[in-house]
Design a protein around this motif. Sequence first.
Motif, PDB file in Angstrom:
ATOM      1  N   TRP A 142       0.844  -1.202   0.000  1.00 35.17           N
ATOM      2  CA  TRP A 142       0.000   0.000   0.000  1.00 35.17           C
ATOM      3  C   TRP A 142       0.873   1.243   0.000  1.00 35.17           C
ATOM      4  O   TRP A 142       1.817   1.331   0.790  1.00 35.17           O
ATOM      5  CB  TRP A 142      -0.902   0.019   1.239  1.00 35.17           C
ATOM      6  CG  TRP A 142      -1.853  -1.127   1.294  1.00 35.17           C
ATOM      7  CD1 TRP A 142      -1.838  -2.168   2.177  1.00 35.17           C
ATOM      8  CD2 TRP A 142      -2.965  -1.361   0.417  1.00 35.17           C
ATOM      9  NE1 TRP A 142      -2.873  -3.029   1.895  1.00 35.17           N
ATOM     10  CE2 TRP A 142      -3.580  -2.555   0.826  1.00 35.17           C
ATOM     11  CE3 TRP A 142      -3.494  -0.667  -0.668  1.00 35.17           C
ATOM     12  CZ2 TRP A 142      -4.698  -3.075   0.183  1.00 35.17           C
ATOM     13  CZ3 TRP A 142      -4.610  -1.184  -1.316  1.00 35.17           C
ATOM     14  CH2 TRP A 142      -5.194  -2.375  -0.879  1.00 35.17           C
ATOM     15  N   SER A 143       0.545   2.202  -0.829  1.00 38.20           N
ATOM     16  CA  SER A 143       1.335   3.449  -0.849  1.00 38.20           C
ATOM     17  C   SER A 143       1.415   4.100   0.533  1.00 38.20           C
ATOM     18  O   SER A 143       2.487   4.556   0.932  1.00 38.20           O
ATOM     19  CB  SER A 143       0.740   4.463  -1.819  1.00 38.20           C
ATOM     20  OG  SER A 143       0.531   3.885  -3.057  1.00 38.20           O
ATOM     21  N   PRO A 144       0.284   4.184   1.300  1.00 37.52           N
ATOM     22  CA  PRO A 144       0.400   4.837   2.615  1.00 37.52           C
ATOM     23  C   PRO A 144       1.377   4.114   3.548  1.00 37.52           C
ATOM     24  O   PRO A 144       2.056   4.761   4.351  1.00 37.52           O
ATOM     25  CB  PRO A 144      -1.034   4.794   3.172  1.00 37.52           C
ATOM     26  CG  PRO A 144      -1.904   4.659   1.959  1.00 37.52           C
ATOM     27  CD  PRO A 144      -1.112   3.841   0.980  1.00 37.52           C
ATOM     28  N   VAL A 145       1.463   2.793   3.420  1.00 35.35           N
ATOM     29  CA  VAL A 145       2.418   2.035   4.248  1.00 35.35           C
ATOM     30  C   VAL A 145       3.841   2.485   3.922  1.00 35.35           C
ATOM     31  O   VAL A 145       4.672   2.741   4.804  1.00 35.35           O
ATOM     32  CB  VAL A 145       2.254   0.512   3.992  1.00 35.35           C
ATOM     33  CG1 VAL A 145       3.467  -0.270   4.473  1.00 35.35           C
ATOM     34  CG2 VAL A 145       0.992  -0.007   4.653  1.00 35.35           C
ATOM     35  N   LEU A 146       4.117   2.623   2.617  1.00 32.67           N
ATOM     36  CA  LEU A 146       5.473   3.007   2.211  1.00 32.67           C
ATOM     37  C   LEU A 146       5.739   4.467   2.585  1.00 32.67           C
ATOM     38  O   LEU A 146       6.820   4.808   3.057  1.00 32.67           O
ATOM     39  CB  LEU A 146       5.657   2.774   0.712  1.00 32.67           C
ATOM     40  CG  LEU A 146       5.571   1.289   0.307  1.00 32.67           C
ATOM     41  CD1 LEU A 146       5.503   1.129  -1.204  1.00 32.67           C
ATOM     42  CD2 LEU A 146       6.737   0.484   0.871  1.00 32.67           C
ATOM     43  N   ARG A 147       4.728   5.334   2.375  1.00 24.45           N
ATOM     44  CA  ARG A 147       4.922   6.761   2.704  1.00 24.45           C
ATOM     45  C   ARG A 147       5.190   6.959   4.193  1.00 24.45           C
ATOM     46  O   ARG A 147       5.979   7.792   4.581  1.00 24.45           O
ATOM     47  CB  ARG A 147       3.683   7.573   2.310  1.00 24.45           C
ATOM     48  CG  ARG A 147       3.660   7.829   0.822  1.00 24.45           C
ATOM     49  CD  ARG A 147       2.682   8.906   0.387  1.00 24.45           C
ATOM     50  NE  ARG A 147       2.752   8.970  -1.074  1.00 24.45           N
ATOM     51  CZ  ARG A 147       1.705   8.999  -1.891  1.00 24.45           C
ATOM     52  NH1 ARG A 147       0.499   9.041  -1.410  1.00 24.45           N
ATOM     53  NH2 ARG A 147       1.882   9.024  -3.194  1.00 24.45           N
ATOM     54  N   GLN A 148       4.490   6.169   5.016  1.00 27.23           N
ATOM     55  CA  GLN A 148       4.657   6.288   6.478  1.00 27.23           C
ATOM     56  C   GLN A 148       5.870   5.509   6.964  1.00 27.23           C
ATOM     57  O   GLN A 148       6.139   5.482   8.159  1.00 27.23           O
ATOM     58  CB  GLN A 148       3.416   5.753   7.206  1.00 27.23           C
ATOM     59  CG  GLN A 148       2.141   6.536   6.976  1.00 27.23           C
ATOM     60  CD  GLN A 148       2.200   7.932   7.554  1.00 27.23           C
ATOM     61  OE1 GLN A 148       2.704   8.142   8.644  1.00 27.23           O
ATOM     62  NE2 GLN A 148       1.723   8.910   6.797  1.00 27.23           N
ATOM     63  N   LYS A 149       6.549   4.838   6.044  1.00 29.22           N
ATOM     64  CA  LYS A 149       7.707   3.990   6.387  1.00 29.22           C
ATOM     65  C   LYS A 149       7.347   2.980   7.486  1.00 29.22           C
ATOM     66  O   LYS A 149       8.095   2.752   8.437  1.00 29.22           O
ATOM     67  CB  LYS A 149       8.904   4.841   6.816  1.00 29.22           C
ATOM     68  CG  LYS A 149       9.394   5.802   5.730  1.00 29.22           C
ATOM     69  CD  LYS A 149      10.740   6.367   6.116  1.00 29.22           C
ATOM     70  CE  LYS A 149      11.367   7.354   5.186  1.00 29.22           C
ATOM     71  NZ  LYS A 149      10.877   7.621   3.893  1.00 29.22           N
ATOM     72  N   MET A 150       6.147   2.390   7.372  1.00 23.22           N
ATOM     73  CA  MET A 150       5.751   1.369   8.349  1.00 23.22           C
ATOM     74  C   MET A 150       6.483   0.072   8.025  1.00 23.22           C
ATOM     75  O   MET A 150       6.680  -0.247   6.855  1.00 23.22           O
ATOM     76  CB  MET A 150       4.253   1.105   8.251  1.00 23.22           C
ATOM     77  CG  MET A 150       3.391   2.201   8.773  1.00 23.22           C
ATOM     78  SD  MET A 150       1.698   1.575   8.736  1.00 23.22           S
ATOM     79  CE  MET A 150       0.817   3.006   8.310  1.00 23.22           C
TER      80      MET A 150
END
Length: 260
Positions: A142-150
Amino acid sequence: MESLVSSGIINSYFKKLNDSLSADAAVVGGGPSGLLAAAVIAEKGYSVNLYERNLAPGGGMWGGAMMFNKILIEENAASIAEESGMILTPGEKGNFVVDSVQGTAALINRACCSGVRVFNCIAVDDLTFDNNEEVNGVVINWSPVLRQKMMVDPLMTMAEAVLDATGHPAEIAARLACKNGVELSTATGGVAGERSLNVVLGERNTVEFTGEVYPGLFVSGMSACAVGGGYRMGPIFGGMLLSGSKVADLIIERIERKQL
Ligand code: 48F
């Protein structure tokens, strides 16, 4: 009713996701070259997944130039634009002007109607290899996972051919070369890097450098230009359509070869 709404969405999304685990082609990036390539491959009856990290596919086409939402298409790409549902207005010297919002919406519509499985908000983070000899799939999250560096592990989907249509950064080809130390079939053996702006040469280079840069990995659009060391060309889009069309034919050839 509330649970019916949720189950309708969940069941159909998970069916699409499950069906996509093994595809003929995986297209990374929903800009003009990726959308057109995906549509042409799907229209031939092959299964195509398209991953777009943003909410809306369309890449750099929506905004025209400096947010003046018009783009130019040259005469030699006009038939592809028309086939895709773009409304062309004659401009100067045989070029056509297209409303960038209408043109982008038309390309997205063509891809969706041809059966491309579009996954927006999902980014390709890496590639999968078969014995380090060829690329045979993509690593997604998921893009948000990558953006949040989770710290969340990704999933993988397999494909006979992967297309890097990520635009100027040529992210996927760059990642392949830098993580694995492999040679790409370019003049430098790596990502040569994009040159400054020249409309005529840029349009030509985009199409020239479109192709297979490593077994199973293809490049199109600005990514092809960046990988091959071509010029950027600004808000003229014929080259993107010609590149998408060329790479679709090359990918179809590979799929047919692999399926013999
Ligand atoms: O940059 P982009 O529009 O690609 P293109 O087909 O077209 C270039 C033109 O728009 C313009 C130009 C014309 O003269 O110079 O720039 O080469 O679209 C690339 C898309 O890929 C997505 C990104 O969000 C954009 O929508 N993208 C980039 N990296 C990833 C990605 C990734 N790792 N995973 C998923 N999507």
